[in-house]
Design a protein around this motif. Structure first.
Motif, PDB file in Angstrom:
ATOM      1  N   ILE A  31      28.729  59.131  74.835  1.00  0.00           N
ATOM      2  CA  ILE A  31      29.383  58.897  76.096  1.00  0.00           C
ATOM      3  C   ILE A  31      28.652  59.195  77.093  1.00  0.00           C
ATOM      4  O   ILE A  31      28.218  60.408  77.492  1.00  0.00           O
ATOM      5  CB  ILE A  31      30.719  59.643  76.118  1.00  0.00           C
ATOM      6  N   ASN A  32      28.223  58.438  78.056  1.00  0.00           N
ATOM      7  CA  ASN A  32      27.575  58.772  79.381  1.00  0.00           C
ATOM      8  C   ASN A  32      28.330  59.386  80.494  1.00  0.00           C
ATOM      9  O   ASN A  32      28.002  60.315  80.799  1.00  0.00           O
ATOM     10  CB  ASN A  32      26.764  57.510  79.728  1.00  0.00           C
ATOM     11  N   THR A  33      29.377  58.680  80.918  1.00  0.00           N
ATOM     12  CA  THR A  33      30.126  59.434  81.737  1.00  0.00           C
ATOM     13  C   THR A  33      31.701  59.578  81.472  1.00  0.00           C
ATOM     14  O   THR A  33      32.163  58.675  80.827  1.00  0.00           O
ATOM     15  CB  THR A  33      30.123  58.536  83.083  1.00  0.00           C
ATOM     16  N   THR A  52      28.749  63.002  84.569  1.00  0.00           N
ATOM     17  CA  THR A  52      27.918  62.448  83.606  1.00  0.00           C
ATOM     18  C   THR A  52      27.458  63.169  82.483  1.00  0.00           C
ATOM     19  O   THR A  52      27.677  64.549  82.395  1.00  0.00           O
ATOM     20  CB  THR A  52      26.504  62.026  84.393  1.00  0.00           C
ATOM     21  N   PHE A  53      26.912  62.753  81.420  1.00  0.00           N
ATOM     22  CA  PHE A  53      26.383  63.604  80.453  1.00  0.00           C
ATOM     23  C   PHE A  53      25.266  64.672  80.721  1.00  0.00           C
ATOM     24  O   PHE A  53      25.445  65.726  80.158  1.00  0.00           O
ATOM     25  CB  PHE A  53      25.504  62.583  79.241  1.00  0.00           C
ATOM     26  N   ALA A  78      36.484  66.078  77.428  1.00  0.00           N
ATOM     27  CA  ALA A  78      36.436  66.517  78.993  1.00  0.00           C
ATOM     28  C   ALA A  78      37.564  67.067  79.478  1.00  0.00           C
ATOM     29  O   ALA A  78      38.763  66.983  78.889  1.00  0.00           O
ATOM     30  CB  ALA A  78      36.300  64.950  79.699  1.00  0.00           C
ATOM     31  N   TYR A  79      37.425  67.871  80.398  1.00  0.00           N
ATOM     32  CA  TYR A  79      38.748  68.840  81.059  1.00  0.00           C
ATOM     33  C   TYR A  79      38.788  68.508  82.452  1.00  0.00           C
ATOM     34  O   TYR A  79      37.721  68.332  83.358  1.00  0.00           O
ATOM     35  CB  TYR A  79      38.386  70.341  80.811  1.00  0.00           C
ATOM     36  N   CYS A  95      42.002  59.292  81.259  1.00  0.00           N
ATOM     37  CA  CYS A  95      40.849  59.559  80.887  1.00  0.00           C
ATOM     38  C   CYS A  95      40.132  58.482  80.560  1.00  0.00           C
ATOM     39  O   CYS A  95      40.676  57.457  80.092  1.00  0.00           O
ATOM     40  CB  CYS A  95      40.798  60.691  79.639  1.00  0.00           C
ATOM     41  N   LYS A  96      38.706  58.386  81.208  1.00  0.00           N
ATOM     42  CA  LYS A  96      37.877  57.154  80.748  1.00  0.00           C
ATOM     43  C   LYS A  96      36.733  57.767  80.100  1.00  0.00           C
ATOM     44  O   LYS A  96      35.991  58.680  80.757  1.00  0.00           O
ATOM     45  CB  LYS A  96      37.841  56.478  82.213  1.00  0.00           C
ATOM     46  N   ALA A  97      36.078  56.962  79.197  1.00  0.00           N
ATOM     47  CA  ALA A  97      34.978  57.394  78.692  1.00  0.00           C
ATOM     48  C   ALA A  97      33.930  56.114  78.942  1.00  0.00           C
ATOM     49  O   ALA A  97      34.153  55.021  78.345  1.00  0.00           O
ATOM     50  CB  ALA A  97      35.077  57.591  77.123  1.00  0.00           C
ATOM     51  N   ALA A  98      32.849  56.201  79.259  1.00  0.00           N
ATOM     52  CA  ALA A  98      31.970  54.958  79.456  1.00  0.00           C
ATOM     53  C   ALA A  98      30.567  55.463  78.592  1.00  0.00           C
ATOM     54  O   ALA A  98      30.010  56.270  78.659  1.00  0.00           O
ATOM     55  CB  ALA A  98      31.359  55.020  81.074  1.00  0.00           C
TER      56      ALA A  98
END
Length: 115
Positions: A31-33, A52-53, A78-79, A95-98
């Motif tokens: 997961i990058n961002t 970002t990562f 993520a928090y 929440c979004k994971a890219a």
């Protein structure tokens, strides 16, 4: 396929704090961002904060100094620490994971700040 599960929302008085969590599972890709977005009734979804990562962060102006995004890359979590909450922070937080190929969204968690 990445699944995201958010938690930590709720009702809080103005000036209070909440901590949102987002756990990502599945997919097998890095997961990058990871980011937090919010949507209030009648409004478009807006970016709140991203990380970002490598640890680079970005915030909208209205939450700078009050919200802090962090992440645990080992746990794919993520928090969002939210302090000094205001009534205008009331919204559903997503929440979004890219990853390299796709973006994934969580189901959202309601944050309500009473004035």
């Amino acid at each position: 396929q990445v699944q995201l599960v958010e938690s930590g929302g709720g009702l809080v008085q103005a000036g209070g704090s909440l901590r949102l969590s987002c756990v990502a599972s599945g997919g097998g890709l890095r997961i990058n961002t990871m980011g937090w977005y919010r949507q209030a009734p009648g409004n478009q979804r807006e970016l709140v904060a991203t990380m970002t990562f490598g640890g680079t962060t970005n915030y909208i102006d209205s939450v700078k100094g009050r919200f802090t995004i962090s992440r645990d890359n080992v746990k794919n979590t993520a928090y969002l620490q939210m302090n000094s909450l205001k009534a205008e922070d009331t919204a559903v937080y997503y929440c979004k994971a890219a990853t390299y190929f796709f973006d994934y969204w969580g189901q959202g968690t309601q944050v309500t700040v009473s004035s």
